[in-house]
Design a protein around this motif. Structure first.
Motif, PDB file in Angstrom:
ATOM      1  N   LEU A  72      15.904  55.819  49.894  1.00 38.49           N
ATOM      2  CA  LEU A  72      16.381  56.820  48.947  1.00 38.49           C
ATOM      3  C   LEU A  72      17.380  57.702  49.695  1.00 38.49           C
ATOM      4  O   LEU A  72      16.983  58.454  50.600  1.00 38.49           O
ATOM      5  N   PRO A  73      18.659  57.620  49.373  1.00 40.56           N
ATOM      6  CA  PRO A  73      19.661  58.355  50.156  1.00 40.56           C
ATOM      7  C   PRO A  73      19.644  59.844  49.879  1.00 40.56           C
ATOM      8  O   PRO A  73      19.413  60.288  48.755  1.00 40.56           O
ATOM      9  N   ILE A  74      19.880  60.600  50.921  1.00 42.30           N
ATOM     10  CA  ILE A  74      19.998  62.051  50.778  1.00 42.30           C
ATOM     11  C   ILE A  74      21.257  62.372  49.976  1.00 42.30           C
ATOM     12  O   ILE A  74      22.327  61.830  50.268  1.00 42.30           O
ATOM     13  N   PRO A  75      21.168  63.228  48.957  1.00 42.83           N
ATOM     14  CA  PRO A  75      22.365  63.584  48.189  1.00 42.83           C
ATOM     15  C   PRO A  75      23.468  64.098  49.104  1.00 42.83           C
ATOM     16  O   PRO A  75      23.253  64.999  49.917  1.00 42.83           O
ATOM     17  N   GLY A  76      24.647  63.486  48.984  1.00 39.68           N
ATOM     18  CA  GLY A  76      25.784  63.889  49.803  1.00 39.68           C
ATOM     19  C   GLY A  76      25.811  63.273  51.180  1.00 39.68           C
ATOM     20  O   GLY A  76      26.778  63.460  51.926  1.00 39.68           O
ATOM     21  N   PRO A  96       7.996  65.799  54.855  1.00 36.50           N
ATOM     22  CA  PRO A  96       8.629  66.861  55.651  1.00 36.50           C
ATOM     23  C   PRO A  96      10.131  66.945  55.421  1.00 36.50           C
ATOM     24  O   PRO A  96      10.697  68.043  55.353  1.00 36.50           O
ATOM     25  N   MET A  97      10.788  65.772  55.266  1.00 32.75           N
ATOM     26  CA  MET A  97      12.229  65.765  55.012  1.00 32.75           C
ATOM     27  C   MET A  97      12.539  66.350  53.637  1.00 32.75           C
ATOM     28  O   MET A  97      13.489  67.129  53.475  1.00 32.75           O
ATOM     29  N   VAL A  98      11.736  65.978  52.645  1.00 27.21           N
ATOM     30  CA  VAL A  98      11.933  66.503  51.286  1.00 27.21           C
ATOM     31  C   VAL A  98      11.828  68.026  51.283  1.00 27.21           C
ATOM     32  O   VAL A  98      12.643  68.726  50.667  1.00 27.21           O
ATOM     33  N   LEU A 101      14.868  69.625  53.048  1.00 24.96           N
ATOM     34  CA  LEU A 101      16.075  69.559  52.233  1.00 24.96           C
ATOM     35  C   LEU A 101      15.967  70.383  50.955  1.00 24.96           C
ATOM     36  O   LEU A 101      16.978  70.645  50.299  1.00 24.96           O
ATOM     37  N   GLY A 102      14.752  70.765  50.595  1.00 23.19           N
ATOM     38  CA  GLY A 102      14.544  71.523  49.369  1.00 23.19           C
ATOM     39  C   GLY A 102      14.831  70.714  48.121  1.00 23.19           C
ATOM     40  O   GLY A 102      15.298  71.261  47.107  1.00 23.19           O
ATOM     41  N   LEU A 103      14.539  69.406  48.159  1.00 29.11           N
ATOM     42  CA  LEU A 103      14.834  68.539  47.018  1.00 29.11           C
ATOM     43  C   LEU A 103      13.843  68.785  45.882  1.00 29.11           C
ATOM     44  O   LEU A 103      12.637  68.827  46.099  1.00 29.11           O
ATOM     45  N   SER A 104      14.368  68.899  44.677  1.00 28.74           N
ATOM     46  CA  SER A 104      13.530  69.078  43.495  1.00 28.74           C
ATOM     47  C   SER A 104      13.099  67.712  42.968  1.00 28.74           C
ATOM     48  O   SER A 104      13.658  66.666  43.328  1.00 28.74           O
ATOM     49  N   ASP A 105      12.105  67.716  42.084  1.00 28.97           N
ATOM     50  CA  ASP A 105      11.668  66.473  41.451  1.00 28.97           C
ATOM     51  C   ASP A 105      12.814  65.817  40.690  1.00 28.97           C
ATOM     52  O   ASP A 105      12.928  64.584  40.663  1.00 28.97           O
ATOM     53  N   VAL A 106      13.658  66.624  40.073  1.00 26.65           N
ATOM     54  CA  VAL A 106      14.802  66.097  39.318  1.00 26.65           C
ATOM     55  C   VAL A 106      15.779  65.394  40.252  1.00 26.65           C
ATOM     56  O   VAL A 106      16.275  64.298  39.955  1.00 26.65           O
TER      57      VAL A 106
END
Length: 233
Positions: A72-76, A96-98, A101-106
């Motif tokens: 799953l690639p990191i956005p950007g 921990p990476m999620v 990065l502060g990634l939301s469920d969306v």
């Protein structure tokens, strides 16, 4: 369950130990000699795991198939990932990476949806609609060209585990010690020639000749091996 880990101590923490994936696959195959004659199947993770898996299957005279998994690639930052997803829908997140990065469920679902389309395309191109190998009760040898974070292999393990195998073996030329420890509780055996410690790890650094395989190169390898029919487009 705690996996038996087999390595080549002479290669511990060394760089550039393999000429390319073909050489790495041959050397790895020799370290799997104890599996010759087993009711086993080699399952390669595209793309880099394919030449590794083909070498292992040829050396041990075992059937070969694919497990279609993608990070799953990191956005950007498409070169880096925060987890992985399988064709069957298994999602494994690097929590921990999620969080970092502060990634939301969306955002996670948006990335997953994009990768699902790529997985379907790879399945069509690389497997050509052939039925999957029978896995129940067999020894499964999961191959890739190396393990960095390990989340792609974790997704592969979870997909394979549902099929009811007798044993799961992870076989890779190179991996970080941290990832070996991460996966050791998930499989029966790990065979990794080049284990490296330290805070930084890159799969490519185990190889003197390294590049990403294109789709056309993967298809050519699979046709040459007889896995794909020549008339498939």
């Amino acid at each position: 369950m705690v996996a038996t880990v087999i390595e080549d101590p002479a290669l511990r923490n060394r760089l550039g130990v393999f000429r390319d994936r073909d050489e790495a696959g041959v050397l790895l195959a020799r370290s799997l000699e104890s599996l010759r004659g087993r009711d086993a199947v080699v399952l390669a993770i595209p793309s880099g795991g394919i030449p590794i898996g083909l070498a292992v299957a040829a050396h041990l005279n075992l059937p070969f198939d694919l497990l279609i998994i993608r990070k799953l690639p990191i956005p950007g930052n498409p070169e880096a990932g925060f987890g992985a997803i399988s064709l069957e829908g298994d999602v494994v997140l690097n929590r921990p990476m999620v969080r970092m990065l502060g990634l939301s469920d969306v955002q996670i679902e948006r990335q997953a949806e994009s990768v699902r389309e790529e997985l379907k395309t790879r399945d069509r191109l690389f497997r050509g609609g052939r039925p999957p190998a029978e896995l129940r009760g067999r020894t499964l040898i999961l191959t890739d060209d190396g393990l960095a974070s390990g989340y792609t292999m974790m997704a592969a393990i979870r997909q394979a585990r549902r099929e009811g195998p007798a044993e799961i073996v992870v076989a890779v030329p190179t991996a970080s010690l941290h990832t070996i420890d991460l996966l050791a509780g998930e499989v029966d055996r790990i065979v990794c020639l080049n284990i490296r410690t330290g805070s930084y790890f890159a799969v490519a650094e185990a190889y003197r000749d390294w590049y990403d395989l294109s789709r056309d190169e993967v298809v050519a390898l699979l046709r040459e091996s007889g896995f794909l029919a020549d008339d498939l487009r």
